[in-house]
Scaffold this motif. Structure first.
Motif, PDB file in Angstrom:
ATOM      1  N   ALA A 175       0.833  -1.204   0.000  1.00  0.00           N
ATOM      2  CA  ALA A 175       0.000   0.000   0.000  1.00  0.00           C
ATOM      3  C   ALA A 175       0.868   1.255   0.000  1.00  0.00           C
ATOM      4  O   ALA A 175       0.590   2.224  -0.731  1.00  0.00           O
ATOM      5  N   ILE A 176       1.933   1.244   0.784  1.00  0.00           N
ATOM      6  CA  ILE A 176       2.854   2.380   0.807  1.00  0.00           C
ATOM      7  C   ILE A 176       3.547   2.531  -0.542  1.00  0.00           C
ATOM      8  O   ILE A 176       3.686   3.644  -1.079  1.00  0.00           O
ATOM      9  N   ILE A 177       3.982   1.410  -1.127  1.00  0.00           N
ATOM     10  CA  ILE A 177       4.645   1.469  -2.427  1.00  0.00           C
ATOM     11  C   ILE A 177       3.700   2.007  -3.496  1.00  0.00           C
ATOM     12  O   ILE A 177       4.106   2.805  -4.365  1.00  0.00           O
ATOM     13  N   SER A 178       2.447   1.606  -3.442  1.00  0.00           N
ATOM     14  CA  SER A 178       1.469   2.096  -4.425  1.00  0.00           C
ATOM     15  C   SER A 178       1.311   3.613  -4.330  1.00  0.00           C
ATOM     16  O   SER A 178       1.268   4.314  -5.351  1.00  0.00           O
ATOM     17  N   LEU A 179       1.245   4.142  -3.101  1.00  0.00           N
ATOM     18  CA  LEU A 179       1.151   5.588  -2.932  1.00  0.00           C
ATOM     19  C   LEU A 179       2.414   6.284  -3.424  1.00  0.00           C
ATOM     20  O   LEU A 179       2.345   7.348  -4.067  1.00  0.00           O
ATOM     21  N   GLN A 180       3.576   5.697  -3.128  1.00  0.00           N
ATOM     22  CA  GLN A 180       4.826   6.288  -3.588  1.00  0.00           C
ATOM     23  C   GLN A 180       4.894   6.337  -5.115  1.00  0.00           C
ATOM     24  O   GLN A 180       5.269   7.365  -5.706  1.00  0.00           O
ATOM     25  N   LEU A 181       4.533   5.231  -5.753  1.00  0.00           N
ATOM     26  CA  LEU A 181       4.566   5.195  -7.217  1.00  0.00           C
ATOM     27  C   LEU A 181       3.535   6.141  -7.822  1.00  0.00           C
ATOM     28  O   LEU A 181       3.790   6.757  -8.864  1.00  0.00           O
ATOM     29  N   LEU A 182       2.387   6.266  -7.172  1.00  0.00           N
ATOM     30  CA  LEU A 182       1.364   7.185  -7.673  1.00  0.00           C
ATOM     31  C   LEU A 182       1.867   8.628  -7.632  1.00  0.00           C
ATOM     32  O   LEU A 182       1.691   9.394  -8.599  1.00  0.00           O
ATOM     33  N   VAL A 183       2.505   9.009  -6.524  1.00  0.00           N
ATOM     34  CA  VAL A 183       3.071  10.364  -6.416  1.00  0.00           C
ATOM     35  C   VAL A 183       4.178  10.565  -7.444  1.00  0.00           C
ATOM     36  O   VAL A 183       4.257  11.622  -8.109  1.00  0.00           O
ATOM     37  N   THR A 184       5.031   9.560  -7.602  1.00  0.00           N
ATOM     38  CA  THR A 184       6.147   9.682  -8.541  1.00  0.00           C
ATOM     39  C   THR A 184       5.663   9.786  -9.981  1.00  0.00           C
ATOM     40  O   THR A 184       6.169  10.608 -10.760  1.00  0.00           O
ATOM     41  N   VAL A 185       4.690   8.967 -10.353  1.00  0.00           N
ATOM     42  CA  VAL A 185       4.138   9.038 -11.705  1.00  0.00           C
ATOM     43  C   VAL A 185       3.489  10.405 -11.950  1.00  0.00           C
ATOM     44  O   VAL A 185       3.606  10.996 -13.040  1.00  0.00           O
ATOM     45  N   GLY A 186       2.815  10.951 -10.933  1.00  0.00           N
ATOM     46  CA  GLY A 186       2.222  12.276 -11.074  1.00  0.00           C
ATOM     47  C   GLY A 186       3.276  13.348 -11.310  1.00  0.00           C
ATOM     48  O   GLY A 186       3.106  14.234 -12.177  1.00  0.00           O
ATOM     49  N   ILE A 227       6.352  12.889 -12.535  1.00  0.00           N
ATOM     50  CA  ILE A 227       6.948  12.665 -13.855  1.00  0.00           C
ATOM     51  C   ILE A 227       6.014  13.167 -14.954  1.00  0.00           C
ATOM     52  O   ILE A 227       6.469  13.768 -15.948  1.00  0.00           O
ATOM     53  N   SER A 228       4.725  12.972 -14.792  1.00  0.00           N
ATOM     54  CA  SER A 228       3.768  13.437 -15.799  1.00  0.00           C
ATOM     55  C   SER A 228       3.779  14.962 -15.912  1.00  0.00           C
ATOM     56  O   SER A 228       3.739  15.521 -17.022  1.00  0.00           O
ATOM     57  N   VAL A 229       3.857  15.644 -14.749  1.00  0.00           N
ATOM     58  CA  VAL A 229       3.922  17.110 -14.787  1.00  0.00           C
ATOM     59  C   VAL A 229       5.208  17.566 -15.471  1.00  0.00           C
ATOM     60  O   VAL A 229       5.199  18.482 -16.313  1.00  0.00           O
ATOM     61  N   PHE A 230       6.324  16.936 -15.136  1.00  0.00           N
ATOM     62  CA  PHE A 230       7.605  17.341 -15.713  1.00  0.00           C
ATOM     63  C   PHE A 230       7.705  16.984 -17.196  1.00  0.00           C
ATOM     64  O   PHE A 230       8.530  17.552 -17.913  1.00  0.00           O
ATOM     65  N   THR A 231       6.886  16.047 -17.647  1.00  0.00           N
ATOM     66  CA  THR A 231       6.949  15.620 -19.050  1.00  0.00           C
ATOM     67  C   THR A 231       5.945  16.357 -19.925  1.00  0.00           C
ATOM     68  O   THR A 231       6.279  16.781 -21.039  1.00  0.00           O
ATOM     69  N   ALA A 278      11.409  13.837  -2.886  1.00  0.00           N
ATOM     70  CA  ALA A 278      12.731  14.102  -3.449  1.00  0.00           C
ATOM     71  C   ALA A 278      13.058  13.127  -4.577  1.00  0.00           C
ATOM     72  O   ALA A 278      13.585  13.521  -5.625  1.00  0.00           O
ATOM     73  N   MET A 279      12.726  11.862  -4.386  1.00  0.00           N
ATOM     74  CA  MET A 279      12.960  10.864  -5.435  1.00  0.00           C
ATOM     75  C   MET A 279      12.105  11.158  -6.658  1.00  0.00           C
ATOM     76  O   MET A 279      12.560  11.015  -7.800  1.00  0.00           O
ATOM     77  N   GLY A 280      10.861  11.578  -6.441  1.00  0.00           N
ATOM     78  CA  GLY A 280       9.998  11.914  -7.572  1.00  0.00           C
ATOM     79  C   GLY A 280      10.500  13.123  -8.337  1.00  0.00           C
ATOM     80  O   GLY A 280      10.494  13.137  -9.584  1.00  0.00           O
ATOM     81  N   LEU A 281      10.959  14.164  -7.633  1.00  0.00           N
ATOM     82  CA  LEU A 281      11.491  15.354  -8.306  1.00  0.00           C
ATOM     83  C   LEU A 281      12.776  15.031  -9.063  1.00  0.00           C
ATOM     84  O   LEU A 281      12.984  15.515 -10.188  1.00  0.00           O
ATOM     85  N   MET A 282      13.609  14.202  -8.471  1.00  0.00           N
ATOM     86  CA  MET A 282      14.847  13.809  -9.145  1.00  0.00           C
ATOM     87  C   MET A 282      14.545  12.991 -10.401  1.00  0.00           C
ATOM     88  O   MET A 282      15.118  13.227 -11.468  1.00  0.00           O
ATOM     89  N   THR A 283      13.618  12.026 -10.288  1.00  0.00           N
ATOM     90  CA  THR A 283      13.256  11.204 -11.445  1.00  0.00           C
ATOM     91  C   THR A 283      12.542  12.046 -12.503  1.00  0.00           C
ATOM     92  O   THR A 283      12.760  11.850 -13.709  1.00  0.00           O
ATOM     93  N   GLY A 284      11.692  12.964 -12.080  1.00  0.00           N
ATOM     94  CA  GLY A 284      11.041  13.853 -13.038  1.00  0.00           C
ATOM     95  C   GLY A 284      12.025  14.730 -13.772  1.00  0.00           C
ATOM     96  O   GLY A 284      11.853  15.009 -14.976  1.00  0.00           O
ATOM     97  N   ALA A 303      13.518  12.546 -16.391  1.00  0.00           N
ATOM     98  CA  ALA A 303      12.556  12.259 -17.451  1.00  0.00           C
ATOM     99  C   ALA A 303      12.335  13.466 -18.356  1.00  0.00           C
ATOM    100  O   ALA A 303      12.005  13.310 -19.540  1.00  0.00           O
ATOM    101  N   SER A 304      12.502  14.679 -17.814  1.00  0.00           N
ATOM    102  CA  SER A 304      12.291  15.875 -18.634  1.00  0.00           C
ATOM    103  C   SER A 304      13.337  16.004 -19.742  1.00  0.00           C
ATOM    104  O   SER A 304      13.129  16.760 -20.699  1.00  0.00           O
ATOM    105  N   MET A 305      14.441  15.304 -19.621  1.00  0.00           N
ATOM    106  CA  MET A 305      15.497  15.352 -20.639  1.00  0.00           C
ATOM    107  C   MET A 305      15.232  14.403 -21.805  1.00  0.00           C
ATOM    108  O   MET A 305      15.974  14.425 -22.795  1.00  0.00           O
TER     109      MET A 305
END
Length: 309
Positions: free
Chosen positions: A103-114, A116-120, A173-179, A182-184
Motif C-alpha cells: 500500500a505504501i509502495i502504491s502511494l509512492q509510485l502514484l506520487v512519482t508518476v504524477g 513525472i507526468s507534470v515534468f513531461t 525528493a525521489m519523484g522530483l529527481m526522477t522527473g 525524465a524531462s530530458m
C-alpha cells in the motif's frame, strides 16, 4: 430309614466341603460375581465407587488422552486447535505486513508518476527544469540524506510519525529527481520506459511468489553485484565527462537494469517471507523503501536504453 427328598441346607453340611459350583445362590457380600481365580482381591484391589473403567479407558499418569489423531500439515488440525492458532497468527501478521508495504509502495509510485507526468507534459515546468540543473542536484541531495537516515538509523525508521515524515520527504525528493531526468527525454521514451518497468515489476513479483529459488540465501552475491554496479557507474561517469561513448553508456544502462531487477527479486522475497532471510513485520518502512527504490532505478536505466537518441 427313608432318604430326604431335598438336600440339606448349607449350614448342615460338612464345612470342609464347599458347595458344588452353581448349586447355591451367590452370597450377597460379592455383588455381581465371584472373584477371579487366584484368590480374593487384596484390600486395595477393590474397585472405587462408580465402577471399573473399560479396558484401556484410562491413560497412564502424566499422559494426555487425545480424542483424535493429530496430523501436522495444511489440513491436519482443525481451526479450533491451539496448534494451528500460533501458525495462523504468524500468517496473519505476515499478510498484514505485506499489504501495508505494498500500500505504501502504491502511494509512492502514484506520487512519482504524477510528478513525472507534470515534468513531461507541462511545457513550462519541463523548460524550467531543463534550464536549472541545480534543481536536480538539490533533489538528489535531499534524496540521499533521507535515504541514509531511513536505511541506516533504526530509531527514526520505526518511530511514528517520524518514519512517515521522512518517507514522504524521501518520496517527494525521489519523484522530483526522477522527473528531472525524465524531462530530458522524449515523451515517447518516458511512456515506453514506464510500461517496461511496470511489466518487469509485475513479472518479478509473480515470479517471487511462485519460485522455489531463494535469493535471500546468498546476500554476499548481491553485495558484490552492488559494488560492481557502483564501480561501473563511477568509471562510466568519468569517461562520459571526457568524451561521450554511446556503447559504454548503453552497456552501463543494461548492467544497471539487470542488477536492479535482481535486487527487486531479492527485496521482494525479504518482504514476502518464508525464506532463509526475511524482514521483521516492524520494518514496513524499510521494505517499502527498498522495493520502491529498485523500481525507480529500473525505470531510469530503462529510460536511458529506450531514449538513447
Amino acid at each position: 430309614m427313608s432318604q430326604p427328598s431335598a438336600p440339606s441346607g448349607y449350614d448342615d453340611r460338612n464345612p470342609l466341603y464347599p458347595p458344588p459350583p452353581g448349586s447355591y445362590p451367590q452370597p450377597p457380600h460379592y455383588a455381581g460375581a465371584y472373584p477371579q481365580p487366584g484368590g480374593y482381591p487384596t484390600t486395595m484391589g477393590y474397585r472405587q465407587p462408580g465402577g471399573y473403567p473399560a479396558a484401556g479407558g484410562y491413560p497412564q499418569p502424566g499422559m494426555a488422552m487425545p480424542t483424535m489423531p493429530v496430523r501436522f500439515g495444511d489440513d491436519g488440525i482443525g481451526d479450533d486447535s491451539p496448534f494451528q492458532s500460533v501458525d495462523w497468527d504468524d500468517r496473519k501478521v505476515r499478510h498484514a505486513y505485506i499489504r501495508k508495504v505494498y500500500a505504501i509502495i502504491s502511494l509512492q509510485l502514484l506520487v512519482t508518476v504524477g510528478i513525472i507526468s507534470v515534468f513531461t507534459f507541462v511545457h513550462p515546468v519541463r523548460t524550467f527544469v531543463q534550464r536549472n540543473v541545480a534543481f536536480y542536484y538539490a533533489s538528489y541531495a535531499v534524496f540521499l540524506v533521507t535515504y541514509l537516515v531511513l536505511a541506516c538509523c533504526q530509531g527514526p525508521r520505526r518511530r511514528f510519525p517520524w518514519n512517515m515524515i521522512l518517507l514522504t520527504i524521501f518520496t517527494l525528493a525521489m519523484g522530483l529527481m526522477t522527473g528531472s531526468i525524465a524531462s530530458m527525454y522524449s515523451t515517447k521514451a518516458v511512456l515506453m520506459a514506464m510500461l517496461i518497468t511496470a511489466i518487469v515489476a509485475i513479472i518479478v513479483t509473480i515470479f517471487c511468489f511462485q519460485t522455489k529459488v531463494d535469493f535471500t540465501s546468498c546476500p554476499g552475491l548481491f553485495c558484490v553485484l552492488g559494488i560492481v554496479v557502483m564501480v561501473t557507474g563511477i568509471i562510466t561517469a568519468i569517461v562520459l565527462s571526457i568524451s561521450y561513448v554511446p556503447w559504454l553508456h548503453m552497456v552501463y544502462a543494461a548492467i544497471g537494469a539487470i542488477a536492479f531487477t535482481l535486487f527487486l527479486a531479492y527485496d521482494t522475497q525479504l518482504v514476502l517471507g518464508n525464506r532463509k532471510n526475511t524482514l521483521s513485520p516492524e520494518e514496513y518502512i524499510y521494505g517499502a523503501l527498498t522495493i520502491y527504490t529498485d523500481i525507480i532505478y529500473i525505470f531510469t536505466f530503462m529510460l536511458q536504453i529506450v531514449g538513447r537518441d
